[in-house]
Design a protein around this motif. Structure first.
Motif, short mmCIF file in Angstrom:
data_model
loop_
_atom_site.label_atom_id
_atom_site.label_comp_id
_atom_site.label_asym_id
_atom_site.label_seq_id
_atom_site.Cartn_x
_atom_site.Cartn_y
_atom_site.Cartn_z
N LEU A 141 3.60 7.17 -5.83
CA LEU A 141 3.65 8.52 -5.28
C LEU A 141 3.75 9.54 -6.41
N ASP A 198 -1.73 11.17 11.88
CA ASP A 198 -2.10 9.82 11.42
C ASP A 198 -0.86 9.00 11.06
N PHE A 199 0.07 9.62 10.36
CA PHE A 199 1.32 8.93 10.00
C PHE A 199 2.05 8.50 11.27
N GLN A 242 5.53 14.15 -3.69
CA GLN A 242 5.47 13.25 -2.55
C GLN A 242 6.76 12.46 -2.41
N GLN A 256 0.37 5.47 12.76
CA GLN A 256 0.70 4.28 11.99
C GLN A 256 2.10 3.76 12.33
N GLU A 287 4.87 14.82 9.02
CA GLU A 287 3.94 13.93 8.33
C GLU A 287 2.54 13.92 8.93
N ASP A 307 0.86 -1.19 0.00
CA ASP A 307 0.00 0.00 0.00
C ASP A 307 0.89 1.23 0.00
N THR A 308 0.57 2.20 -0.84
CA THR A 308 1.44 3.37 -1.01
C THR A 308 1.66 4.12 0.30
N TYR A 309 0.61 4.29 1.09
CA TYR A 309 0.72 5.07 2.33
C TYR A 309 1.50 4.29 3.39
N THR A 310 1.08 3.04 3.64
CA THR A 310 1.73 2.28 4.70
C THR A 310 3.13 1.81 4.30
N ARG A 347 5.31 3.84 2.98
CA ARG A 347 6.12 4.95 3.48
C ARG A 347 6.31 4.82 5.00
N VAL A 348 5.23 4.45 5.68
CA VAL A 348 5.32 4.25 7.13
C VAL A 348 6.34 3.16 7.45
#
Length: 656
Positions: free
Chosen positions: A490, A456-457, A494, A460, A453, A421-424, A426-427
């Motif tokens: 991204l 929320d980031f 980003q 996570q 960030e 997943d693109t968001y997680t 990065r996390v």
């Protein structure tokens, strides 16, 4: 199978390609001179000179037999002008095409109408395809490439790009839906072998060359269309003067599309043996000849491999199967199916195989999941065997607020899902850079994440921290590589912000350790070509003496990180040099600076494949010198190999 030797052969074939291209251009020059001479002769003798010839014939009947032939219209000045024109037009068109393809594999896939598959797709067939490609990447020590799907119901696939970090794989929908998992593995292994063998860059060069040759015909078609429209609109006498231009355009079309003949000869000359090699390599990767043999048998059963894209003429040599309609075998880009199957399976009975139905595919996946659960392997150990639960099409576990169980395999499974997943993703990478909680810098890094960030980031990160802590250190970089397709989604801004965040986290304690260096360099290696202009690395160094200092730097770093004292480092360094046959190397002094290593790798990336292969062998012997391999050594080898664009297979015993 020596992939480094095959990569050297692929580069030598570039010289053959230049010779064939030169022969094609020379033929175009000769034919165009003959065409222009014929047109000029026809204009003088049949249009302008017709009346004069009749008058002369009345006074001197022998005059008609003294008129010049069309060969008399070929002059040195004309020859030079046409030669220069053809070279400029063909060379310019090839250069323009080359510039258009600087986007690398993505540009090729998009030109063929490919649709990018997102890493978190839930479609059954798309999920299975992505799993198989991840599996092949892990097994072969390659970065996970982007995947494109073409809406053709035939069975075909291709690999495109300049180097492994830029590679993409394209697959037809028929390939996804009509093949079994085993057969799909064989096809994907075939495409990965094209990446290993150095065929991709040669294929893109071939596309540019073929377009340049074909461009003469495109000019002829333009002239033909223009004169045809003019003659249709007006039938006056002055428009009859356009007849020579019409004939000239027709001649250009004939000559230019005769370039297709040269193109097919070139493609046949450079691609057919490469297909046999890729078939053999696929068997080596999968250790299962029935996979790729079965895929070829399904094509022969009736599914076919023809592609509908208008770009298929230029790209036919890149595909797994024959992408063009049947043609004379001497100009085919691929060997006959029967011959390919028999080379893989000498005992083949000559019978083709029906495509797999959906219910069969779903049952096959269910059986794999059940077998893994019975064997206790439901959570894939990514750094080890390639086949596991990630190969199934069941949904992946989602990160939750609940405390994870104390199982490194379950942690790995959850983080592998996050990597898609693109968001997680990065996390995940940010979390891997966090210092242990007992160090003061840990809180500084968390504050930095919260400020830059958002909340929320930050939450996570906290959820993933127990999972990251449970990881085996050998599993961290494979997770980084698995996250690359998701991170390629991204935006440019980003990505730039994310890259800055990684640098800030790594430098938070005032220094960069070797894992932080590895993670950051892998990120740059895999993502920079995607977000920036692809610049193929030139091959410059063919001899050890040309880059002995760079080889010494890399091997010295590995020797020092694997040793506790100077004598151990010296012994490991010597064993590495001896194993690879290096005779001009010198162990360099230990240093905390990574700048010499970065400079050395910049030069080594321009070395010929056989030198890179010897360095990999030297690093293996250096790691084995004390009878064990540290995690830091494996991380270094994985990262160095990636920067040099060399696939290496790493397992618990080191380089496979």
């Amino acid at each position: 199978m020596d992939f480094f030797a095959h990569q050297d052969q692929a580069r030598k074939r570039t010289g053959h390609l230049i010779l064939l291209f030169s022969a094609a251009v020379l033929s175009l020059i000769v034919l165009l001179n003959l065409l222009l001479a014929f047109v000029l002769w026809g204009m003088d003798n049949h249009l302008v000179g017709k009346y004069q010839a009749s008058v002369q014939a009345a006074h001197n009947p022998d005059a008609l037999f003294n008129t010049a032939t069309f060969l008399d219209y070929i002059t040195l000045q004309q020859w030079l002008l046409i030669s220069a024109g053809v070279i400029v037009v063909v060379g310019g068109a090839s250069l323009v095409k080359w510039m258009m393809l600087r986007g690398g594999g993505r540009r090729v896939a998009e030109s063929l109408g490919g649709r990018l598959l997102l890493p978190d797709s839930r479609d059954f067939y798309e999920r299975r395809l992505l799993n198989v490609i991840e599996e092949m990447a892990i097994a072969s020590g390659m970065p996970v490439p982007l995947v494109y799907v073409m809406d053709d119901h035939s069975i075909n696939a291709f690999a495109a790009g300049y180097q492994p970090s830029d590679a993409v794989i394209g697959v037809t929908r028929g390939c996804m839906e009509k093949l079994s998992r085993e057969q799909l593995q064989g096809v994907m292994a075939h495409e990965f072998s094209h990446i290993f063998n150095g065929d991709m860059r040669l294929n893109i060069r071939l596309m540019a060359v073929l377009f340049g040759i074909l461009f003469i015909g495109l000019i002829g078609r333009f002239i033909l269309d223009a004169t045809s429209r003019r003659r249709y609109v007006s039938s006056s006498n002055r428009d009859k003067n356009s007849l020579p231009f019409f004939l000239f355009g027709l001649g250009l079309v004939v000559i230019g599309y005769g370039g297709v003949l040269f193109g097919n000869l070139i493609k046949a000359a450079v691609s057919r043996q490469r297909e046999f090699l890729a078939d053999a390599s696929a068997v080596q990767f999968t250790r299962n000849p029935q996979g790729i043999a079965g895929a070829l048998q399904v094509i022969g059963y009736g599914a076919g491999s023809e592609i509908s894209s208008p770009e298929r003429e230029e790209t036919a040599h890149m595909f797994f199967g024959q992408a063009l309609p049947f043609r004379f075998s001497g100009f085919a880009t691929h060997p006959p199916l029967d011959e390919r199957i028999q080379r893989i399976d000498p005992n083949w009975n000559g019978q083709f195989m029906a495509p797999q139905r959906r219910e069969q595919a779903e049952q096959e996946s269910a059986d794999i999941v059940a077998a893994l659960q019975l064997s206790g392997g439901a959570a894939l150990a990514m750094a080890a065997a390639p086949a596991a639960a990630a190969a199934s099409s069941i949904p992946y576990e989602v990160v939750s607020d609940e405390a994870p169980q104390d199982s490194d395999q379950q942690a790995l499974q959850t983080l592998a899902a996050a990597a898609r997943d693109t968001y997680t993703a990065r996390v995940l990478l940010a979390g891997l850079l966090l210092a242990p909680a007992e160090r003061m810098v840990h809180e500084m890094q968390l504050d930095l994440i919260r400020q830059q960030e958002g909340q929320d980031f930050y939450r996570q990160i906290l959820r993933q921290l127990p999972l990251v802590k449970a990881l085996n250190p050998a599993q961290r970089l494979p997770l980084v590589e698995l996250a690359m397709p998701a991170l390629k989604q991204l935006s440019v801004l980003q990505y730039q912000d994310f890259r800055k965040l990684l640098v800030q986290l790594a430098k938070a304690d005032g220094e960069i350790d070797i894992f932080e260096w590895c993670l950051y360099r892998l990120t740059l290696q895999y993502l920079n070509p995607h977000f920036e202009t692809v610049a193929p690395v030139a091959t410059r160094y063919a001899k050890e003496k040309d880059i002995s200092d760079a080889i010494s730097s890399v091997l010295s770093v590995l020797a020092w990180y694997g040793a506790n004292q100077q004598q151990q480092a010296a012994e490991a360094f010597a064993k590495g040099a001896q194993a690879a046959g290096f005779t001009t190397l010198t162990l360099q002094q230990r240093t905390s600076s990574l700048k010499p290593l970065n400079l050395a790798l910049t030069r080594l990336s321009e070395a010929y494949p056989h030198l890179k292969g010897r360095l990999i062998k030297a690093m293996q012997a250096c790691m084995d010198a004390d009878g064990r391999q540290k995690g830091v050594e494996l991380d270094l080898v994985r990262t160095i190999a990636a920067i040099m664009e060399v696939p290496v297979q790493l397992n618990e015993q080191g380089v496979a």
